[in-house]
Design an enzyme around this catalytic site. Sequence first.
Site, PDB file in Angstrom:
ATOM      1  CG  ASP A  26      -1.719  -1.268   1.376  1.00  0.00           C
ATOM      2  OD1 ASP A  26      -2.091  -1.857   0.358  1.00  0.00           O
ATOM      3  OD2 ASP A  26      -1.951  -1.688   2.530  1.00  0.00           O
ATOM      4  CD  GLU A 198      -9.170  -1.915  -1.302  1.00  0.00           C
ATOM      5  OE1 GLU A 198      -9.419  -1.898  -0.087  1.00  0.00           O
ATOM      6  OE2 GLU A 198      -8.751  -2.933  -1.887  1.00  0.00           O
TER       7      GLU A 198
END
Length: 541
Positions: A26, A198
């Site tokens: 991420d 997301e």
Amino acid sequence: MSTETADVATAARSIRNPVLAGFHPDPSILRVDDDYYLATSTFEWYPGVRVHHSRDLVHWRALGGIITERRLLDLRGCGDSNGVWAPDLSHHDGEFLLVYSDVASFASGYWDPQNYLVTAPDIAGPWSDPVALHGRGFDASLFHDDDGSSWLLSMSADWRPGRDRFAGIEIQRYDRAARRLVGRPRLLFTGTSVGLTEGPHLYRHDGWYWLVTAEGGTSWEHQVTVARSRELFGPYEVDPAGPLLTSVGRPDLRLQKAGHGSLVRTRHGDWYLAHLVGRPYTPLGNCVLGRETAIQRVEWAPGGWPRVPGGVPADEVPAPDLPAHPWPADPATDHFAAAQLHPGWSTLRRPATADWVDLRTRPSHLRIHGGQSPVGRQTPSLVARRVGAARCSLETVVEFDPLDHRQLAGITAYYNTLNWHHLYLTRADDGRTVLELLSSDSGRRTPYPGLTVDATGVARVGLRAVFDGPVVRFCYDLGTGWQQLPVDLDATILSDEHAALIIDGEPAAWGFTGAFLGLWVQDLGGDGGYADFDLATYRED
């Protein structure tokens, strides 16, 4: 302790992927003047939000983590792969701003996320007390518009049965002076048919607002989606050419799971995308190294859409035209001579405070005071580092005088509370000090009583854990040379894929972290047991 970055090809001035090997998912990439920073997720591990630093996008050094205190986030009781998800690092008006999500659950479509913001004048801190933002979704990020306003984005979670739990991307204004959210949130983007939208990041470029999101879930169907609008609140048009980056349908690629990206622009106007990848040991097999960070070059024609050449993750990409800036290599061996742990080490669910991680009482030794059992989630005593290569090892020398069978100290190949291999010293019922081996596969423990080694009277014991592709092996040295335990253990249980558990369509457990090698001490009776580690040597083949 060796560097945690991947090998780089400096002669050709290229970026070799992954740039951050092992568990570094991420990525949020940021440039401040001539410095580049990568912030990555850490979940149940301290220090939270690991940060790496570069000046050329080729060479990276670990700075450690930002969340070093319970004041910033308390991970006691944190579940496996809960905790710190998808941090976002930004810089505005001379100030660093970090947004991070603390996700508490998976069950029944509830995540119980809480988003926080901390600020600092320098990447090294000091960081402010956290500001509690909203808990409506995770993967929050900040966008600073040209008019000076700041906006918080996140995925919008919907717990209701029968609804899309990834309901889209929402936006709300953040008042930096008042340090709070103001106004009402607005739904900005509902995603594409791929779903699971997301990881939003918003940029301003060429007269457009550019919304970069992750879709398809963080495994084999992952992708980076781009949408644009002339207005902040949309409507947003999705790139008609499809995802900016994905490895879907290409099991032949070395880098899989490509997605969750963020963009950065150099001083010279070159664009790059930092994103996560996985390297399975077999096609679409288990990724023991976890989700890693890679970088791709982005071509952006005026008036057009951003493009990654080929739309797939490349093993090697051209580096920007910047002066090469390698960092000194870390030594392979950590002699524990510093006042604090090296940035390569992490600790499980509690920060490395002096009450249990002691580098002072005995110089050039790491004294670890024993903690809870493998399933304990409040005070475990595990000091570990990320596994960065399919073939690597961690070697140590330990001094330990166990009181009884409730005191254990040794070396571990570790994934989470349910999946690990552990070679440890303990006290047998007959009073002998012995080496024992224990494995846990999805919580099912396997002892190896036939491999028990008598270590009575040996003051210093060498221990080694070796990853050899899909196999873990343990060795020991009682002063007469290294001996290998005659058993090959399954390394692939130390992976995201193996850790995941779906029951009746609901995630009962998830796996987001990758494998570790570590020094583990347990004092199950709370009798004050500790072990002294003289050194730790990490090597990659």
